[in-house]
Design an enzyme around this catalytic site. Structure first.
Site, PDB file in Angstrom:
ATOM      1  N   GLU A   1       3.646 -10.207 -15.620  1.00  0.00           N
ATOM      2  CA  GLU A   1       2.493  -9.916 -16.322  1.00  0.00           C
ATOM      3  C   GLU A   1       1.580 -10.273 -15.512  1.00  0.00           C
ATOM      4  OE1 GLU A   1       1.958 -10.702 -19.599  1.00  0.00           O
ATOM      5  OE2 GLU A   1       0.080  -9.688 -18.995  1.00  0.00           O
TER       6      GLU A   1
ATOM      7  N   ILE B   1      -5.645 -10.425 -17.742  1.00  0.00           N
ATOM      8  CA  ILE B   1      -5.399 -10.489 -19.172  1.00  0.00           C
ATOM      9  C   ILE B   1      -4.373 -10.150 -19.298  1.00  0.00           C
ATOM     10  CG2 ILE B   1      -6.129  -8.108 -20.877  1.00  0.00           C
ATOM     11  CD1 ILE B   1      -8.470  -7.067 -18.410  1.00  0.00           C
TER      12      ILE B   1
ATOM     13  N   LYS C   1       1.152   1.138 -13.281  1.00  0.00           N
ATOM     14  CA  LYS C   1       0.395   0.214 -14.164  1.00  0.00           C
ATOM     15  C   LYS C   1       0.586   0.855 -16.142  1.00  0.00           C
ATOM     16  CE  LYS C   1      -2.578  -2.596 -12.211  1.00  0.00           C
ATOM     17  NZ  LYS C   1      -5.005  -2.884 -11.389  1.00  0.00           N
TER      18      LYS C   1
ATOM     19  N   GLY D   1      -8.366  -9.963  -8.486  1.00  0.00           N
ATOM     20  CA  GLY D   1      -9.154 -11.036  -7.944  1.00  0.00           C
ATOM     21  C   GLY D   1      -8.084 -11.856  -7.968  1.00  0.00           C
TER      22      GLY D   1
HETATM   23  P1  NAP Z   1      -2.826  -9.499   0.360  1.00  0.00           P
HETATM   24  O1  NAP Z   1      -3.608  -9.582   0.466  1.00  0.00           O
HETATM   25  O2  NAP Z   1      -2.850  -8.116   1.192  1.00  0.00           O
HETATM   26  O3  NAP Z   1      -1.161 -10.129   0.527  1.00  0.00           O
HETATM   27  C1  NAP Z   1      -0.164  -9.487   0.944  1.00  0.00           C
HETATM   28  C2  NAP Z   1       0.846 -10.744   1.504  1.00  0.00           C
HETATM   29  O4  NAP Z   1       1.764 -11.172   1.691  1.00  0.00           O
HETATM   30  C3  NAP Z   1       0.038 -11.351   2.966  1.00  0.00           C
HETATM   31  O5  NAP Z   1      -0.113 -12.600   2.816  1.00  0.00           O
HETATM   32  C4  NAP Z   1       1.110 -11.424   4.099  1.00  0.00           C
HETATM   33  O6  NAP Z   1       1.238 -11.735   5.193  1.00  0.00           O
HETATM   34  C5  NAP Z   1       2.720 -10.716   3.145  1.00  0.00           C
HETATM   35  N1  NAP Z   1       3.697 -10.047   3.863  1.00  0.00           N
HETATM   36  C6  NAP Z   1       2.865  -8.481   3.014  1.00  0.00           C
HETATM   37  N2  NAP Z   1       4.012  -7.658   4.064  1.00  0.00           N
HETATM   38  C7  NAP Z   1       4.433  -8.977   4.322  1.00  0.00           C
HETATM   39  C8  NAP Z   1       6.333  -8.581   4.722  1.00  0.00           C
HETATM   40  N3  NAP Z   1       6.668  -7.574   5.193  1.00  0.00           N
HETATM   41  N4  NAP Z   1       7.426  -9.784   5.388  1.00  0.00           N
HETATM   42  C9  NAP Z   1       6.621 -10.824   4.773  1.00  0.00           C
HETATM   43  N5  NAP Z   1       5.406 -11.336   4.438  1.00  0.00           N
HETATM   44  C10 NAP Z   1       4.505 -10.131   3.860  1.00  0.00           C
HETATM   45  O7  NAP Z   1      -1.957  -8.673  -1.110  1.00  0.00           O
HETATM   46  P2  NAP Z   1      -2.810  -8.844  -2.399  1.00  0.00           P
HETATM   47  O8  NAP Z   1      -3.624  -8.573  -2.878  1.00  0.00           O
HETATM   48  O9  NAP Z   1      -2.588 -10.608  -2.329  1.00  0.00           O
HETATM   49  O10 NAP Z   1      -1.846  -8.245  -3.345  1.00  0.00           O
HETATM   50  C11 NAP Z   1      -0.173  -8.777  -3.244  1.00  0.00           C
HETATM   51  C12 NAP Z   1      -0.038  -8.271  -4.938  1.00  0.00           C
HETATM   52  O11 NAP Z   1      -0.417  -8.396  -6.090  1.00  0.00           O
HETATM   53  C13 NAP Z   1       0.433  -6.859  -4.688  1.00  0.00           C
HETATM   54  O12 NAP Z   1       1.567  -6.012  -5.303  1.00  0.00           O
HETATM   55  C14 NAP Z   1      -0.621  -6.418  -5.467  1.00  0.00           C
HETATM   56  O13 NAP Z   1      -0.659  -5.014  -6.120  1.00  0.00           O
HETATM   57  C15 NAP Z   1      -0.489  -6.945  -6.820  1.00  0.00           C
HETATM   58  N6  NAP Z   1      -2.490  -7.689  -7.486  1.00  0.00           N
HETATM   59  C16 NAP Z   1      -2.882  -8.664  -6.332  1.00  0.00           C
HETATM   60  C17 NAP Z   1      -4.110  -8.221  -7.138  1.00  0.00           C
HETATM   61  C18 NAP Z   1      -5.493  -8.781  -6.584  1.00  0.00           C
HETATM   62  O14 NAP Z   1      -6.519  -8.813  -6.946  1.00  0.00           O
HETATM   63  N7  NAP Z   1      -5.592  -8.541  -5.014  1.00  0.00           N
HETATM   64  C19 NAP Z   1      -4.430  -7.871  -8.310  1.00  0.00           C
HETATM   65  C20 NAP Z   1      -3.251  -8.328  -9.583  1.00  0.00           C
HETATM   66  C21 NAP Z   1      -2.125  -7.348  -8.686  1.00  0.00           C
HETATM   67  P3  NAP Z   1       0.200 -12.297   6.522  1.00  0.00           P
HETATM   68  O15 NAP Z   1      -0.648 -12.901   5.650  1.00  0.00           O
HETATM   69  O16 NAP Z   1       1.260 -12.701   7.190  1.00  0.00           O
HETATM   70  O17 NAP Z   1      -0.400 -10.667   6.598  1.00  0.00           O
HETATM   71  N1  HSE Z   2      -5.984  -3.454  -6.382  1.00  0.00           N
HETATM   72  C1  HSE Z   2      -5.859  -3.862  -8.547  1.00  0.00           C
HETATM   73  C2  HSE Z   2      -7.419  -3.242  -8.341  1.00  0.00           C
HETATM   74  C3  HSE Z   2      -5.692  -4.695  -7.705  1.00  0.00           C
HETATM   75  O1  HSE Z   2      -8.045  -2.801  -8.104  1.00  0.00           O
HETATM   76  O2  HSE Z   2      -7.226  -3.111  -9.761  1.00  0.00           O
HETATM   77  C4  HSE Z   2      -5.709  -5.318  -9.610  1.00  0.00           C
HETATM   78  O3  HSE Z   2      -3.940  -5.038  -9.731  1.00  0.00           O
END
Ligand code: NAP
Ligand code: HSE
Length: 430
Positions: free
Chosen positions: A130, A137, A206, A303
């Site tokens: 999701e 959303i 997406k 977020g």
């Molecule tokens: P992020 O802040 O860069 O966090 C990534 C995490 O994964 C970190 O804790 C990192 O470890 C860990 N990591 C990265 N590579 C790794 C590896 N090879 N082995 C083990 N751990 C690893 O990313 P995020 O923004 O949370 O996004 C995560 C996912 O959610 C992505 O697929 C993104 O597209 C999706 N997403 C994000 C958002 C958003 O608003 N940010 C919204 C919807 C979906 P360390 O902490 O030790 O560096």
């Molecule tokens: N980087 C993405 C955005 C995170 O800005 O919409 C949410 O999927």
């Protein structure tokens, strides 16, 4: 029937931190909903010594994915590492070992979702995603369940929070691109490589996910035509406003008989549309169904908190199934007869901004080229004159025309002596 559900978290960044926090703070409520407590067993990180904003217990940290994948007590794995590798391998291995998986990873789902969902069905588990589109959303649930009785004809969506934040800041607050991007990164909205947001790639993933569900066919990221927002100039926003439009990075999917078009690009949309009022990190997805009519989903698209709302809903759903011993979701069925319509064959209106020589007969030459390609002009406005350079900037709005003809006309116009620069060509969606 289980008396506790154990969870392995892969990734403790923006989203993982939000999930860990919400799982801990809402533990009692979630246990009531599930009928058994959810226990965080292990957390995979890259750097266990990193200073983190979240309160996760460091004794849970591991840098070895096998500590989660290979733990027979872990029922559900939440993957929030991001990127294709190694996340894809971890998800595949988790499913093959009979674990339920929840992911926010749009890249993996868009590229490998069909294979992974079938693998999950083979192993009698489920893969839920999701959070992969639209942050907080609910979209995957409604498209995969509530709207199933509909023939969906179109999706028009603002599905990247980072670019919508940047476009809103540029349009309403006159903040430059780099400052707005820096803010979006600080707020945790941007991908690890923000080029994925800015170049429209995140929105492409997406849209592929949403279109696949809407049209019940396989849509791969390579099928989606995409353009980013970096070629937009402050003057495009100004002229759009004067013409009664707003510029949004729009993700569009349209069904036309047995074909469908899927595209992501900056788009002029009329100011009075609800989508034009979607600002900042907010996303909106407009879906046209034959029974439901038009539906608009609106909310925060990125977020930590909104995304953990979507992830936790998936986790609770799976945990309930596990604790009650119910069967997972059915295998996905795909219509293999639909084909993608190439971008060159779409018909749309265009905004064309160019710098031309400021002398008599120039407009006639441009109009002739457009006429040769059967492109009809709806309006022409001369915007600015640079007397020293003897040039003028003009903006042309066209009637609906074929993309291939428009691209050929642009190439032809570039060859005219009187055309100094074709500055921007932006599609218009009325
Ligand atoms: P992020 O802040 O860069 O966090 C990534 C995490 O994964 C970190 O804790 C990192 O470890 C860990 N990591 C990265 N590579 C790794 C590896 N090879 N082995 C083990 N751990 C690893 O990313 P995020 O923004 O949370 O996004 C995560 C996912 O959610 C992505 O697929 C993104 O597209 C999706 N997403 C994000 C958002 C958003 O608003 N940010 C919204 C919807 C979906 P360390 O902490 O030790 O560096
Ligand atoms: N980087 C993405 C955005 C995170 O800005 O919409 C949410 O999927």
């Amino acid at each position: 029937v289980k008396d506790k559900i154990e969870v392995g978290l892969m990734g403790l960044g923006v989203v993982g931190g939000g999930v860990e926090n919400a799982l801990r703070e809402k533990a009692a409520d979630i246990a009531k909903q599930v009928g058994a407590p959810l226990v965080m067993k292990r957390i995979l990180v890259r750097d266990p010594f990193k200073k983190r904003a979240c309160q996760a217990q460091p004794y849970l940290f591991t840098t070895n994915p096998q500590h989660i994948l290979n733990d027979p007590e872990i029922d559900i794995i939440v993957e929030v590492i991001g990127g294709e590798s190694p996340a894809y391998d971890y998800i595949k291995e988790a499913i093959s070992r009979g674990k339920y998986v929840v992911t926010a990873n749009k890249e993996v789902i868009a590229k490998h979702g069909f294979e992974l969902l079938n693998l999950a069905a083979e192993h009698n588990v489920a893969l839920l995603y999701e959070a992969s589109a639209g942050g907080g959303i609910p979209l995957i649930g409604p498209l995969g369940h509530d709207l199933l009785a509909n023939k969906i004809s179109a999706i028009h969506a603002i599905i990247n929070g980072t670019t919508n934040y940047i476009l809103t800041k540029m349009a309403l607050e006159d903040i430059d691109f780099d400052t707005a991007l820096k803010e979006a990164r600080e707020l945790g909205y941007a991908e690890a490589d923000p080029a994925s947001d800015v170049d429209g790639i995140d929105a492409t993933y997406k849209l592929a996910i949403l279109a696949a569900l809407a049209f019940q066919t396989q849509v791969l990221p390579g099928d989606v035509y995409h353009e980013g927002i970096s070629h937009l100039a402050a003057r495009d926003f100004r002229y759009a406003k004067e013409l009664g439009y707003t510029i949004k990075l729009l993700a569009i999917a349209k069904r036309e008989d047995d074909t469908f078009q899927v595209r992501v690009h900056p788009t002029f949309i009329p100011d009075d549309l609800l989508l034009a009022r979607v600002d900042g990190v907010f996303n909106a997805v407009q879906i046209d169904g034959d029974l439901s009519g038009r539906i608009l989903f609106y909310g925060q698209g990125a977020g930590a908190l909104p995304t953990s709302s979507a992830i936790l809903a998936d986790v609770i759903h799976l945990a309930r199934n596990i604790s009650q011993g119910s069967s997972p979701l059915p295998r996905v069925r795909m219509d293999q007869t639909m084909t993608v319509k190439p971008i060159s064959e779409i018909r749309t209106r265009y905004y064309l901004r160019m710098t031309v020589a400021d002398r008599p007969g120039v407009l006639a030459q441009i109009a002739r080229v457009l006429g040769d390609f059967l492109i009809s002009i709806s309006s022409v406005i001369q915007k600015e004159v640079d007397e020293s350079a003897q040039s003028a900037e003009i903006v042309i709005m066209t009637h609906p025309s074929q993309e291939r003809a428009m691209q050929q006309a642009v190439s032809q116009m570039e060859k005219l002596d009187v055309v100094k620069e074709i500055s921007n060509l932006i599609r218009v969606e009325d």
